[in-house]
Design a protein around this motif. Structure first.
Motif, PDB file in Angstrom:
ATOM      1  N   MET A 161      93.991  74.889  15.520  1.00  0.00           N
ATOM      2  CA  MET A 161      92.945  73.930  15.876  1.00  0.00           C
ATOM      3  C   MET A 161      93.051  72.685  14.994  1.00  0.00           C
ATOM      4  SD  MET A 161      89.687  76.483  16.528  1.00  0.00           S
ATOM      5  CE  MET A 161      88.535  75.137  16.867  1.00  0.00           C
ATOM      6  N   ARG A 162      93.336  72.885  13.733  1.00  0.00           N
ATOM      7  CA  ARG A 162      93.514  71.747  12.826  1.00  0.00           C
ATOM      8  C   ARG A 162      94.700  70.889  13.280  1.00  0.00           C
ATOM      9  NH1 ARG A 162      96.354  70.286   8.301  1.00  0.00           N
ATOM     10  NH2 ARG A 162      95.180  69.082   6.760  1.00  0.00           N
ATOM     11  N   HIS A 165      90.068  72.978   6.429  1.00  0.00           N
ATOM     12  CA  HIS A 165      90.136  74.326   6.995  1.00  0.00           C
ATOM     13  C   HIS A 165      90.151  75.338   5.864  1.00  0.00           C
ATOM     14  CE1 HIS A 165      92.691  77.701   8.980  1.00  0.00           C
ATOM     15  NE2 HIS A 165      91.402  77.956   9.114  1.00  0.00           N
ATOM     16  N   TRP A 222      95.863  70.671  16.335  1.00  0.00           N
ATOM     17  CA  TRP A 222      95.515  69.962  17.578  1.00  0.00           C
ATOM     18  C   TRP A 222      94.700  68.706  17.254  1.00  0.00           C
ATOM     19  CZ3 TRP A 222      96.674  70.358  22.741  1.00  0.00           C
ATOM     20  CH2 TRP A 222      95.926  69.546  23.598  1.00  0.00           C
ATOM     21  N   ALA A 223      93.737  68.811  16.346  1.00  0.00           N
ATOM     22  CA  ALA A 223      92.920  67.652  15.976  1.00  0.00           C
ATOM     23  C   ALA A 223      93.782  66.532  15.405  1.00  0.00           C
ATOM     24  CB  ALA A 223      91.842  68.068  14.977  1.00  0.00           C
ATOM     25  N   SER A 251      87.784  79.707   9.247  1.00  0.00           N
ATOM     26  CA  SER A 251      88.270  80.852  10.013  1.00  0.00           C
ATOM     27  C   SER A 251      87.898  82.157   9.332  1.00  0.00           C
ATOM     28  CB  SER A 251      89.785  80.763  10.191  1.00  0.00           C
ATOM     29  OG  SER A 251      90.451  80.713   8.947  1.00  0.00           O
ATOM     30  N   VAL A 303      94.001  76.588  22.670  1.00  0.00           N
ATOM     31  CA  VAL A 303      93.724  75.911  21.400  1.00  0.00           C
ATOM     32  C   VAL A 303      93.135  74.535  21.658  1.00  0.00           C
ATOM     33  CG1 VAL A 303      94.788  74.843  19.369  1.00  0.00           C
ATOM     34  CG2 VAL A 303      95.448  77.152  20.051  1.00  0.00           C
ATOM     35  N   VAL A 347      85.535  80.170  13.014  1.00  0.00           N
ATOM     36  CA  VAL A 347      86.621  80.340  13.984  1.00  0.00           C
ATOM     37  C   VAL A 347      87.171  81.758  13.891  1.00  0.00           C
ATOM     38  CG1 VAL A 347      88.950  79.592  14.598  1.00  0.00           C
ATOM     39  CG2 VAL A 347      87.263  77.891  13.855  1.00  0.00           C
ATOM     40  N   VAL A 385      84.705  71.956  20.489  1.00  0.00           N
ATOM     41  CA  VAL A 385      84.064  71.880  19.167  1.00  0.00           C
ATOM     42  C   VAL A 385      83.773  70.430  18.795  1.00  0.00           C
ATOM     43  CG1 VAL A 385      84.531  72.140  16.695  1.00  0.00           C
ATOM     44  CG2 VAL A 385      84.901  74.063  18.243  1.00  0.00           C
ATOM     45  N   LEU A 438      86.535  73.442   9.689  1.00  0.00           N
ATOM     46  CA  LEU A 438      86.947  74.708  10.297  1.00  0.00           C
ATOM     47  C   LEU A 438      86.935  75.804   9.248  1.00  0.00           C
ATOM     48  CD1 LEU A 438      89.950  73.365  12.407  1.00  0.00           C
ATOM     49  CD2 LEU A 438      87.567  73.673  13.135  1.00  0.00           C
ATOM     50  N   THR A 465      89.266  73.411  20.680  1.00  0.00           N
ATOM     51  CA  THR A 465      89.128  72.338  19.697  1.00  0.00           C
ATOM     52  C   THR A 465      88.374  71.154  20.273  1.00  0.00           C
ATOM     53  OG1 THR A 465      91.267  73.001  18.771  1.00  0.00           O
ATOM     54  CG2 THR A 465      90.353  70.916  18.024  1.00  0.00           C
ATOM     55  N   GLU A 466      88.708  70.745  21.499  1.00  0.00           N
ATOM     56  CA  GLU A 466      88.015  69.628  22.124  1.00  0.00           C
ATOM     57  C   GLU A 466      86.544  69.955  22.362  1.00  0.00           C
ATOM     58  OE1 GLU A 466      89.126  66.668  22.550  1.00  0.00           O
ATOM     59  OE2 GLU A 466      91.207  67.056  22.024  1.00  0.00           O
TER      60      GLU A 466
END
Length: 857
Positions: A585-586, A599, A588-589, A573, A554, A630, A561, A571, A558-559
């Motif tokens: 991913m959201r 998202h 993680w950001a 999906s 993840v 995604v 992107v 994002l 994400t990084e």
């Protein structure tokens, strides 16, 4: 000269020059004199002008200071009203000077819609009210809300102006509005209260007269003491200076600055003068470079409060600001040390917010001010508030005809770059003319950047404004808990709710219909698999062992992107397998960068493409270039190809351009994409289950009798399965591992970004080979990878499972499901995937496996 100093050079108050010559006295504390300076203007009703140092109109100021003063006043209003009344408040600002201040006050209130008066008539918009500003050079104010009900209601009306002097403007406003839209309470907000003793009691008398409560909130208070005959003396003083240096339209030389003795200061370049401006050393420099930047302003987002600005609009603006500011920062040349963001008359708030964001991301000192209609004398003296003046022709086709417009304290302000922000109505030939604003700015700064914000066209006018019929309005995304078990902020579903429709059919009936061509797989739903206790235990065990591995994937995707696709991606999906990945991913950001990324989940159907209405909704609310699709994993790459074809078809049909069709996935075992977390084919526990790990949402449905041409694709919300739902538990378990994998993610991303990630489509070739070797002759019936094999066992009628020799715990759940369904598992040595699920093309009814369900013969 340093325009950024509130009280003039060397601490001199910027009202001294006027005070000494006219005997005008500003009485108040240090707060008042810090907020205000004095100037003179051409106005038959009032000679002096109170010049605010924190309003962002005449004096360039830090945008954080400008927005902060309004925001703080809004907080005070909220405290005064209390939460209940504040939630019902509407904020009204005054054009042109207080449009940005009023909007900032609305920000401080938090939930209040905002409207500002305007002096620009808009054809086709009904006037909801109007009033006169008696002392102003441009007196008529119009109220043109898009929603006629905006001013209707009993909640408090908050009126915001830069100064509260006689109270006439406010009383005129309240009286006019109270007759049409009576309410119980009004709150007047101003930076400064400058009423005389005679005017101080009028507000209370007026409140009793109309039978409503009227409160006043200001940042400072005081009075202006005017000697006898000050109006005539002021007019004579202005006339004397302007006669000595006669003004011609657009002639910057005519705006001459004056030193303290009244001698002419540095000459200004006239528009017809082919020679560059002379600076104070007598040296010359060429005019500055003029460039343009596309902000990619969100479609349909109002440019300000002229027709109303709601909390939803505010949320959209907040989400879009970082990306717009990043584009703006890229347009500013390296090495620039001092930047001015220059707004345009009533267009104050959008430039202010851009400037405030820019202040956070560039090393340069950022200041903010706007152009104005108000004619003010310029005198180059530290004790005078208006040190320089640029004159240029009006460039927005004003109702009162052509005339002069002004930018104060810009010339000589030491700006290395000026970002001029105008709305599209003002992006005219006059703006770009040799004597226009851009050329005048270029005479005083090396770099001029133009940013144009689309002028908002109210909803009732869209049909008339567009050359073709406007498509039907699409609904807002569905959110939990009404639709899905995810928290509402985690994902918005661009779907329609078909929960009340019976769509499920027995697996063998669906398979027969699909393979016979009698129905598409998206026209019905399989009966949701209800996992046994043993299978649920297997899921939790798999999650425990793989959570860190998933967390790292993840983080990597994400990084990647954020580094390559957009600094603030939107994002999107692919429902439903991609949705848990989009949520992670959201998260993680948020964890790594503090970003609150939008998202959404959309439907894509093999053979039918992506939901075009969902794309239209996304294009209307976000820049398509920021959208990142995604998904959970790639198999043979069918959905990757489907998406690319669908985006191409959408654009060819007149849809918005700019969508990038490449999918970002957690796992790319098929080598089908460039943006991935890993290319290993391993068990992603969310593939083990259906709706109970995907927010209790079914797979998507596309059937002509249920989904019309202006509808989103459909899906069901299985509320009845809440007792076995592990959707949020899955997310929490993976997100809990983010801190421990953060360092590993950094190294992996660095290595990944430097590598060749060109898709080899190895998986597709393997699928074609398997299809032929096993006599299937249809790649759609070969489902490669752990995730796709799991789907075969849960939704379809499988023939056999191919497992790579030596595969371990990643296949425990596959072996369990295969055993439950009587499906053989065949170990294969040369297999690029961990496993592959096969569906035999010759499906017949009647044959059964060990579980009593139909199988292929």
């Amino acid at each position: 000269m340093n325009n950024a100093v509130n009280n003039g050079d060397d601490g001199i108050w910027s009202g001294t020059w006027v005070a000494e010559r006219l005997g005008v006295e500003l009485v108040g504390d240090d707060t008042l004199t810090g907020l205000l300076g004095l100037a003179l203007r051409r106005n038959p009703k009032r000679a002096h002008l109170l010049v605010s140092n924190v309003l962002g109109k005449h004096v360039p100021q830090s945008p954080s200071v400008v927005h902060g003063h309004g925001f703080a006043l809004g907080r005070r209003v909220r405290e005064l009203l209390g939460a209940e009344e504040a939630a019902e408040a509407v904020v009204l600002g005054y054009a042109e000077t207080a449009t940005g201040l009023g909007h900032s006050v609305a920000d401080g209130l938090g939930t209040a819609p905002y409207l500002h008066s305007t002096r620009r008539p808009v054809a086709g918009v009904a006037q909801a009210g109007g009033f006169e500003e008696s002392h102003s050079h441009a007196t008529s104010h119009l109220l043109l809300p898009e929603d006629p009900a905006l001013l209707v209601g009993d909640g408090p009306l908050v009126l915001v102006d830069d100064e509260f002097s006689t109270g006439n403007t406010v009383l005129n406003t309240i009286r006019a509005l109270h007759e049409r839209y009576p309410r119980r309470r009004y709150v007047v907000v101003a930076l400064v209260d400058m009423r005389s003793a005679a005017d101080a009691g009028r507000l209370d008398d007026f409140a009793r007269e109309i039978g409503a409560r009227v409160d006043l909130i200001t940042a400072a208070s005081g009075t202006v003491r005017l000697p006898e005959g000050v109006l005539e003396k002021g007019q004579e003083l202005v006339a004397r200076y302007e006669a000595q240096f006669p003004a011609a339209l657009g002639d910057v030389a005519a705006d001459a600055r004056f030193d303290a003795s009244g001698a002419r200061g540095t000459a200004r370049q006239a528009p017809h003068d082919p020679h560059p401006e002379a600076d104070r050393t007598g040296q010359t420099r060429p005019p500055g470079h003029i460039s343009r930047v596309d902000l990619v302003w969100p479609r349909g987002l109002p440019d300000g409060g002229r027709h109303g600005f709601t909390p939803k609009h505010r949320a959209r603006l907040e989400a879009a600001l970082p990306a717009m500011t990043a584009r703006l920062a890229e347009a500013i040349p390296d090495g620039v040390e001092r930047v001015l963001v220059l707004g345009f008359e009533e267009l104050m708030y959008a430039p202010l917010r851009l400037a405030r964001e820019l202040e956070q991301v560039v090393a340069a000192e950022v200041r903010y001010s706007t152009t104005t209609r108000s004619p003010v004398l310029a005198v180059d003296d530290p004790g005078y508030a208006i040190r320089s003046r640029i004159v240029f022709p009006a460039h927005d086709a004003p109702a009162d005809g052509p005339g002069e417009r002004y930018a104060y304290n810009v010339a000589g302000g030491g700006f290395d770059a000026v970002v001029a922000v105008v709305d599209s109505v003002a992006d005219t030939r006059e703006l770009h003319a040799p004597d226009g604003l851009l050329s005048q700015l270029a005479a005083h700064t090396p770099h001029v950047v133009l940013a144009v914000v689309p002028s908002y066209v109210p909803e009732p006018l869209y049909a008339a404004a567009l050359s073709e019929e406007r498509p039907a309005m699409l609904p807002e995304p569905l959110r939990g808990p009404a639709f899905s078990s995810y928290p509402p902020e985690e994902v918005g579903w661009l779907l329609q709710d078909l929960s009340d429709v019976t769509l499920e059919a027995p697996t063998e009936e669906r398979e027969e219909a699909i393979q016979s061509g009698g129905a598409h797989y998206a026209e019905s739903l399989p009966v949701e698999y209800q996992p046994s206790e043993q299978y649920q235990e297997l899921f939790h065990a798999a999650l425990e062992t793989s959570a860190a591995r998933i967390a790292q994937a993840v983080g990597v995707v994400t990084e990647t992107v954020i580094a390559e696709r957009s600094p603030r991606p939107v994002l999107v999906s692919l429902a439903r397998a991609g949705t848990p990945v989009g949520v992670l991913m959201r998260r993680w950001a948020q964890f790594r960068h503090g970003l609150d990324l939008p998202h959404y989940a959309v439907s894509i159907v093999r053979g039918r493409g992506i939901d075009a209405n969902a794309l239209r909704w996304l294009a209307a609310h976000h820049d398509p270039r920021d959208v990142v699709f995604v998904d959970g994993w790639t198999g043979k790459g069918a959905i990757t190809r489907e998406l690319a074809a669908a985006i191409e078809e959408f654009e060819a049909g007149g849809g918005a351009a700019g969508f990038d069709a490449e999918i970002a996935v957690l796992a790319d075992p098929g080598s089908c994409v460039r943006t991935y977390g890993t290319r290993d084919d391993f068990l992603i526990p969310s593939a083990c289950l259906n709706s109970t790990v995907s927010g209790l949402i079914s797979r998507t449905v596309l059937r002509a009798d249920l989904v019309g041409p202006n509808d989103f694709h459909g899906a069901k919300f299985y509320r009845e399965l809440a007792g076995t739902d592990v959707s949020v538990a899955f997310l929490d378990a993976v997100a809990a591992r983010f801190p421990e994998v953060a360092d590993a993610v950094g190294g992996a991303v660095k290595e990944l970004l430097a590598s060749d990630r060109t898709p080899s489509w190895e998986g597709w070739r393997a699928v074609e080979r398997i299809s032929e070797e096993y006599g299937i002759h249809d790649v759609n019936l070969v489902k490669p990878g752990v995730g796709e094999t799991t789907r075969v066992l849960l939704r379809r009628v499988p023939w056999k499972i191919l497992a790579r020799a030596g595969a371990g715990a990643d296949l425990d759940h596959v072996r369990l499901l295969a055993g439950q369904r009587g499906v053989p598992v065949e170990e294969v040595g040369d297999l690029p995937y961990t496993c592959v699920g096969l569906i035999h093309p010759q499906f017949t009814r009647g044959a059964t496996g060990a579980d009593g369900k139909a199988v292929t013969v």
